[in-house]
Structure formats: C-alpha cells, structure tokens
Scaffold this active site. Structure first.
Site, PDB file in Angstrom:
ATOM      1  N   CYS A 139      -4.439  -3.324   4.109  1.00  0.00           N
ATOM      2  CA  CYS A 139      -3.988  -2.903   5.271  1.00  0.00           C
ATOM      3  C   CYS A 139      -5.054  -3.152   6.546  1.00  0.00           C
ATOM      4  CB  CYS A 139      -3.354  -1.408   5.256  1.00  0.00           C
ATOM      5  SG  CYS A 139      -2.477  -0.913   6.903  1.00  0.00           S
ATOM      6  N   GLU A 154       0.922  -1.112   0.125  1.00  0.00           N
ATOM      7  CA  GLU A 154       0.208   0.111  -0.009  1.00  0.00           C
ATOM      8  C   GLU A 154       0.613   1.292  -0.220  1.00  0.00           C
ATOM      9  OE1 GLU A 154      -3.366   1.889   2.998  1.00  0.00           O
ATOM     10  OE2 GLU A 154      -1.690   0.819   3.910  1.00  0.00           O
ATOM     11  N   LYS A 198      -9.756   0.800  -1.871  1.00  0.00           N
ATOM     12  CA  LYS A 198      -9.969   0.263  -0.427  1.00  0.00           C
ATOM     13  C   LYS A 198     -11.313   0.558  -0.159  1.00  0.00           C
ATOM     14  CE  LYS A 198      -7.523   1.030   3.890  1.00  0.00           C
ATOM     15  NZ  LYS A 198      -6.421   1.454   4.557  1.00  0.00           N
TER      16      LYS A 198
END
Length: 554
Positions: free
Chosen positions: A405, A294, A354
């Site tokens: 994440c 990321e 995301k």
C-alpha cells in the site's frame, strides 16, 4: 488665530483616472498570489483520475512567471500559496472519515516544502539557463518531503501525475526524480521562451542565446522522453505467469470496516472459492498464484483457529500459492501488518512485515498532543511496528516483490524488491478507509509509474478497489470497479533485466540536488558583482547629471 478644519466633504472627489490607477495597483498586487494559487490548482488537475497530465506544463510555466526575480520572503509566500492550491484538493481524502483538521494540518506542513523549493527556485532565477536550476530546486523539495517528518510523505510527486504522459519513459532512465525534473524543466522553459520573445518585441532585437537556452529547456525533455522509449518494453524475458488478484470488498465504507473483520475475511475467501469454481468450469484460466489485498484478514490466523481454517479452505480450493494480507497480534510489542505466503499443502510458509508503516494511520506519533485536536486518534489503540526485511516471495517458481500500500509511494521500498530478484511486483492495498475518493486512482497511477521505472508487471489487489493488473509498459490489462467483489486474472510477462533507474538508485536524485546546490553557490558569487555593477552604473549616472549642469544644461 483661527484653525481651518478640513472635513471629508472638503476633499476632492476621486477622478475616474485615479480610480483606474488604484484598481490597477490592486490588480498588480493580487496577480502574483492569484497566479501562484492557480499554478497549484493546475498541478492538482493534472493528477488522476483525470487524464490531463499536460496541465503540469502550464502550471510550471505560470509558477515560473510568479517566482522569477522575487525576493526570498515573497517567493516563500507565493510558493506556499502554490502548495496550498496543489495539496488541499489533492489530499482532501485524508479527512474523509476523520474530519478536516488532519487534512488541513497535513497540507499546512507539506506546503512548507513546496514553499522552500519555490524560494530556492526564485534565488536561482537570475542565473543563465535558470529553468534547469529551478527544476532541480523543485526536486530538492520533493526529496526532502519524501524523507521528513516521520519518514516522509512523497504523495503528490510530479512523476505520479504522468502515468499517461509523454514523459513517462524517463521513469526508466532515472526514476521519479528525473521524470519530475523533466516536467518542471519543460514548463519553466516554455515560460522563459515566451518571456524572451516578448522582451524582444519591446526592444526590437532577438537575443539568440537566451532564446536558444529557453527552447532547449522546453524541448530537450520531450526529446529525451522519446529517446528513452526503447527502455519501455513488455516483452517476456523469463516466460509468463498467470496471476489472480482478489478483491473481496468490505461490508461498509469508512473507518468502521475493521469492526467487521470476519466479514472482510469471508468476502475474500468466498471470492477465491468462486474463482476456483470458475477455473474448474473452464471459464477462467487457472492462475499460477493468487494475491489477496492488505488487511484481507485482520484476524491473526496464527492466533485465531477459525480464521486459519477459512483461509486454508480457500487456498486449498484454488490449489495454488496465495498471498494473504493479515494483521498479526503478538502477546507483547507492536502489531504487524503482514503478508503471508500460504501454500495449499503446507499452509503459511513465509511472511513479510510492512517496513514503512503509516504515521497517524498505523501508529500515532506524539499521541497525547494529537489527541487534543482529534479524538479519532484513539481508534489506533495499539501501534503497528515496522518490519526490516525486503519482501520477495517465491510463488510457484516466480519471485514476487512486495510493497504494501503506502510503501508504493517510496522509491526505495519498491526498488529494493527488484534488486533482490523480483520478476513481478505486487502492491496489496486497503483503501476502504478513504471511500470513493480520488485516493485509490492516485495510488494506481503510482503503480503504473513503478511498472515503467523498473520494467516489471505490477499487480494491485485492493480490498475495495480499484484493483488492477499492469504490464511493464504501464498499461492496465485488468481493472476492477470500486466496492464490488471481483477476481482479476491475466497472463503477464516476467522480466529480469534492470533499467538504468533501478541500477542508479538514488544517484539521479543526488545529482539534481547537487545541481541545485551548485546553482545556489553560483548565484551567491554573482550577487556581489551585480551589486557593484549596479552601484557603478548609478555613480556614473549621477556624475553625468552633475557634468551636464556644469555646462549649463537644464
């Protein structure tokens, strides 16, 4: 008429016996709060990077001693102390770069959920087989904490501290709720068994029914975990894939690493080109695809031609599909935390935005209010927005699920990728903001639990570490050091079967919440009967005293 004035000097001096009684009263008053806080500290110590998963059992045993039979207000206060003892050290990394106010504020809110769960557990502690209901109450608290406020914050689920523990196979049975329930049940059961045995010594009789229930509470979870072991497998069902995880590192620790975006991108491109050279030299096997972390390119490659050239050159050098983590900056609207599938011939071919962006990190709720307490809020000058599509890329014939994440902490965000056909899971992350704290090890443990939960290999590329490649049984086959450039390459099994946890989805969690609710209803119906029985017993006692006096007894 004269008045007699008594001074302090006229009062009798306290005797040693009086002082001892006073000390014992103070010790008794402090025992409960001290035990509650200690139970929380033990829970924290059971989490990575320490391999002390078993400390969760005495933690719950001590918490059971603290809560059993308590009134709601006392249970709430004790539960809050347990929450502070657990979360204050566990989440200290949240204030690593922005000061203690955000850290303390987060813990103060999250500890309320633990206090609520403990209040519910105390209300259920008078029921037969109460450890079962109390463990379900703990999962009620975790379920709520994973959803509210601002989409929830499930960091610190008990399951995430069990990556090295004997209970881990239960993740494949019912996910993190069942795994956490088993740990809490075993701890509460151990306390109840000790309590029953101690009570039997005082009374001289051994209540076999309560003791059997307590022992079952303590040992059935262990037996269930052993029985679930066949669900944990790293056998290849759909062949294997050789995967590479790139850790390019960042120029410096802390929040300001974003100020050198080009340096971060160059680091990852350079490490990928070095990997290509190693492959050409025959010192490293050639990967089927490459995974960057990321934020490995915080320069938007769709708008920044120079960034696009750097990425394209690195991907062409390695010659296989590469997933690049980028920040997309459209002219209007919110930013996007995006993963881009980059083909060596065609360039960017697929994207994943995301879906669960981090509150107070990637977007700022109630910005004007938060600014009063911390000026660092304006470092996030433009909010990120969430995506809405499940991330599954086809990389050289392998379907790779993506959970970016923070998303790895959420059950649904990982499970969705597997139900949409992922044979392998990637958790690209950026932990540079949190320095050399325990945060990255806590997150790595989550990925190990996810590997077992869904029986998938999991690859964790991180900008600054710790990066890792994990097999479906939760074992780590490659792992990097923190804040060092690295390229991890390993062959991992690909799997397509679905574990019971994947198939059942939220049903185990719903079942445990329902169990706690049923226990609360049972406790509510028992309470009036208990009060009536106590009143009847008290009335009989008074009547017996009066009758005794009527017959001339003293």
């Amino acid at each position: 008429m004269s008045a007699t004035i008594t001074t302090v000097d006229d009062l009798p001096a306290p005797t040693p016996a009086t002082e001892e009684r006073r000390s014992m009263r103070i010790a008794r008053r402090l025992a409960g709060p001290g035990a509650a806080a200690l139970s929380g500290v033990l829970l924290h110590l059971s989490f990575p990077p320490r391999p002390l998963w078993w400390l969760a059992l005495p933690a719950f045993a001590l918490l059971g001693w603290t809560l059993r039979g308590r009134r709601p207000r006392a249970a709430f206060g004790l539960g809050y102390l347990a929450g502070l003892g657990f979360l204050l050290p566990l989440l200290v990394w949240t204030g690593a770069e922005v000061g203690p106010v955000p850290w303390v504020a987060l813990v103060a809110v999250e500890a309320l959920f633990i206090a609520g769960a403990c209040t519910l557990a105390a209300a259920l502690s008078r029921l037969p087989a109460w450890p079962v209901f109390a463990a379900a109450a703990w999962i009620v608290g975790e379920a709520a904490r994973a959803r509210v406020p601002f989409g929830g914050f499930p960091w610190g689920k008990i399951a995430f501290g069990q990556a090295d523990g004997v209970f881990l196979p239960l993740a494949a049975v019912g996910g993190t709720p069942v795994l956490g329930f088993a740990v809490a049940l075993c701890g509460f059961g151990l306390y109840e068994a000790a309590r029953v045995l101690r009570a039997s010594k005082a009374t001289g009789s051994l209540p076999r029914g309560p003791l059997a229930a307590a022992l079952l509470s303590a040992f059935v979870p262990v037996g269930a975990a052993l029985g679930a072991q066949p669900l944990v497998s790293d056998a290849a069902q759909d062949g294997t894939a050789t995967v590479a995880a790139i850790q390019g590192n960042v120029p410096r620790l802390g929040l300001d690493f974003n100020a050198q975006r080009r340096a971060v991108l160059d680091n990852h491109a350079r490490r990928t080109e070095q990997l290509a050279a190693d492959v050409a030299a025959g010192t490293v096997p050639g990967p089927d695809f490459v995974l960057w972390p990321e934020n490995s390119s915080d320069l938007d490659p769709y708008r920044n031609g120079d960034a696009r050239l750097v990425i394209d050159r690195a991907v062409k050098a390695i010659g296989v599909p590469t997933v690049v983590g980028a920040v997309l900056t459209p002219e209007t609207g919110t930013l996007r935390n995006t993963l881009i599938a980059w083909d060596p011939e065609r360039g960017p071919v697929q994207t994943y935005d995301k879906r669960h962006v981090q509150p107070f990190g990637e977007y700022i709720p109630m910005r004007s209010v938060v600014r009063i307490f911390n000026k660092d809020v304006d470092r996030v000058s433009r909010d990120f927005g969430p995506g809405h599509t499940v991330g599954v890329f086809d990389l050289a014939g392998t379907r790779v699920g993506l959970a970016t994440c923070y998303e790895a902490a959420f059950d649904w965000a990982v499970r969705d990728t597997v139900t949409h056909g992922a044979r392998l899971i990637s958790v690209p992350s950026n932990n540079a903001t949190f320095g050399r704290s325990e945060m990255t090890y806590q997150q790595l443990a989550m990925s190990r639990v996810r590997a077992v939960e869904h029986s998938r290999s999991v690859v964790v590329p991180v900008t600054s570490g710790v990066s890792a490649i994990i097999r479906p049984d939760g074992t780590i086959v490659r792992q990097s050091e923190m804040f060092t450039p690295d390229a991890l390459v390993a062959q991992v099994p690909l799997r397509s079967s679905l574990t019971p946890a994947t198939r059942l989805g939220t049903l185990p969690e719903v079942a445990l919440v329902t169990l706690a609710a049923a226990g609360l209803g049972w406790a509510a119906t028992r309470a009036p009967r208990a009060r009536r029985a106590a009143g009847t017993a008290q009335g009989r006692g008074v009547q017996g005293i009066l009758q005794g006096r009527g017959h001339g007894n003293p």
